[in-house]
Design a protein around this motif. Structure first.
Motif, PDB file in Angstrom:
ATOM      1  N   VAL A  25       0.848  -1.199   0.000  1.00 37.02           N
ATOM      2  CA  VAL A  25       0.000   0.000   0.000  1.00 37.02           C
ATOM      3  C   VAL A  25       0.882   1.247   0.000  1.00 37.02           C
ATOM      4  O   VAL A  25       1.553   1.548   0.979  1.00 37.02           O
ATOM      5  CB  VAL A  25      -0.976  -0.004   1.188  1.00 37.02           C
ATOM      6  N   LYS A  27       0.019   4.537  -0.790  1.00 31.58           N
ATOM      7  CA  LYS A  27      -0.593   5.878  -0.707  1.00 31.58           C
ATOM      8  C   LYS A  27       0.324   6.815   0.072  1.00 31.58           C
ATOM      9  O   LYS A  27       0.942   6.389   1.053  1.00 31.58           O
ATOM     10  CB  LYS A  27      -1.966   5.796  -0.034  1.00 31.58           C
ATOM     11  N   ASN A  48      -5.162   4.701  -2.650  1.00 27.15           N
ATOM     12  CA  ASN A  48      -6.494   5.094  -2.179  1.00 27.15           C
ATOM     13  C   ASN A  48      -7.093   6.289  -2.888  1.00 27.15           C
ATOM     14  O   ASN A  48      -8.284   6.537  -2.766  1.00 27.15           O
ATOM     15  CB  ASN A  48      -6.435   5.481  -0.699  1.00 27.15           C
ATOM     16  N   ILE A  69      -7.737   0.609  -3.617  1.00 30.60           N
ATOM     17  CA  ILE A  69      -8.252   0.046  -2.365  1.00 30.60           C
ATOM     18  C   ILE A  69      -9.084   1.044  -1.560  1.00 30.60           C
ATOM     19  O   ILE A  69      -9.564   0.727  -0.484  1.00 30.60           O
ATOM     20  CB  ILE A  69      -7.100  -0.499  -1.484  1.00 30.60           C
ATOM     21  N   MET A 157     -13.490  -8.154  -0.256  1.00 34.12           N
ATOM     22  CA  MET A 157     -12.531  -7.403   0.539  1.00 34.12           C
ATOM     23  C   MET A 157     -13.215  -6.959   1.826  1.00 34.12           C
ATOM     24  O   MET A 157     -14.422  -6.686   1.820  1.00 34.12           O
ATOM     25  CB  MET A 157     -12.079  -6.180  -0.263  1.00 34.12           C
ATOM     26  N   MET A 159     -12.401  -5.006   5.966  1.00 38.12           N
ATOM     27  CA  MET A 159     -11.514  -4.426   6.983  1.00 38.12           C
ATOM     28  C   MET A 159     -12.086  -4.719   8.363  1.00 38.12           C
ATOM     29  O   MET A 159     -13.265  -4.473   8.609  1.00 38.12           O
ATOM     30  CB  MET A 159     -11.417  -2.912   6.800  1.00 38.12           C
ATOM     31  N   SER A 209      -1.326  -3.960   7.985  1.00 35.07           N
ATOM     32  CA  SER A 209      -0.111  -4.079   8.799  1.00 35.07           C
ATOM     33  C   SER A 209      -0.387  -4.660  10.188  1.00 35.07           C
ATOM     34  O   SER A 209       0.316  -5.548  10.656  1.00 35.07           O
ATOM     35  CB  SER A 209       0.562  -2.707   8.959  1.00 35.07           C
ATOM     36  N   ARG A 224      -3.065  -6.352   2.316  1.00 30.36           N
ATOM     37  CA  ARG A 224      -2.759  -4.980   1.902  1.00 30.36           C
ATOM     38  C   ARG A 224      -1.927  -4.332   3.006  1.00 30.36           C
ATOM     39  O   ARG A 224      -2.454  -4.000   4.064  1.00 30.36           O
ATOM     40  CB  ARG A 224      -4.054  -4.185   1.687  1.00 30.36           C
ATOM     41  N   GLY A 226       0.851  -1.436   4.268  1.00 33.48           N
ATOM     42  CA  GLY A 226       1.501  -0.163   4.004  1.00 33.48           C
ATOM     43  C   GLY A 226       2.574   0.167   5.012  1.00 33.48           C
ATOM     44  O   GLY A 226       3.776   0.066   4.739  1.00 33.48           O
TER      45      GLY A 226
END
Ligand SMILES: *Cc1c(COP(=O)(O)O)cnc(C)c1O
Length: 234
Positions: A25, A27, A48, A69, A157, A159, A209, A224, A226
């Motif tokens: 990721v 961004k 993003n 994403i 997907m 979260m 993460s 995903r 970052g």
């Protein structure tokens, strides 16, 4: 901010044997930072924001697979439609309609994941379980499936809730995995290349993460990540 190469290698070593895709990721990261991972062989990057993604796409090597994403506004689909590899956050029927339209204009198919709302926070996006069921029933029914021939629905997907309570995260990922297994690979999708669609692998995009280890345990095949790779975002 330097890329954490040691961490990257550690994560790759963990994911590769299990065939789990790492989406780095990127961004708010610079093209120079992205190229550091690219040089190590990383090809999947997640962004993003549409404008930022388009800028990076133009500057960076064309064999990068760009994942969107973030929360995608319908009026911005056209900017990423020519090149996007996978759109993770499809959270409403109208967005799918616009993606199909722009894919058709660009004479290509666009792979998408439906976002499912599994977290406690109401600020997060996505279909709930019931909405998803209704929606998938609609678009897989023979007479309406042809509505989105240029969209390939490849998976889900989600979260998890932002919490230190790992049991909650685990429970949410378990729930998503179960929904994923119920629907994918998606059966009964019409369109021009139904057989090819069926053969393509499906993605369960879950884990960031802070919670990717739990996500993998619960059956994720796409994470995903970052800040573990690039350092904390400011
Ligand atoms: C920013 C973002 C990530 C990466 O988050 P980290 O905690 O930095 O790994 C993953 N998924 C989505 C949807 C994001 O917006």
């Amino acid at each position: 901010m330097a890329v954490n190469i040691k961490q990257y290698k550690k994560i790759i070593k963990e994911l590769a044997p299990a065939n789990i895709t790492l989406v780095a990721v990127s961004k708010v990261r610079t093209p120079v930072e992205i190229m550091e991972l690219y040089q190590l062989g990383q090809r999947d990057f997640g962004e993003n924001y549409v404008q930022e993604l388009v800028d990076k796409y133009e500057k960076l090597p064309k064999d990068i697979r760009w994942h969107f994403i973030g929360h995608l506004q319908s009026n911005k689909v056209k900017y990423i439609a020519p090149f996007i590899y996978l759109i993770h956050g499809v959270d409403r029927p109208n967005l799918l309609k616009e993606i199909n339209k722009q894919a058709l204009k660009n004479d290509r198919n666009i792979d998408c994941l439906l976002q499912v709302h599994i977290a406690e926070e109401t600020t997060k996006f996505g279909f709930d379980k019931k909405e998803l069921k209704v929606f998938l029933a609609q678009i897989t029914a023979n007479d309406t499936a042809i509505k989105y021939p240029n969209v390939h629905l490849r998976g889900l997907m989600g979260m998890a809730t932002f919490t230190f309570d790992e049991a909650i995260i685990q429970q949410e990922f378990k729930k998503l995995k179960k929904i994923f297994e119920t629907y994918f690979p998606l059966k009964g999708l019409a369109g021009s290349d139904q057989d090819n669609k069926a053969l393509k692998p499906c993605f369960l995009s879950m884990g960031m993460s802070a919670d990717y280890s739990i996500a993998i345990q619960e059956g994720s095949n796409m994470v995903r990540i970052g800040s573990l790779l690039f350092g904390a975002r400011i």
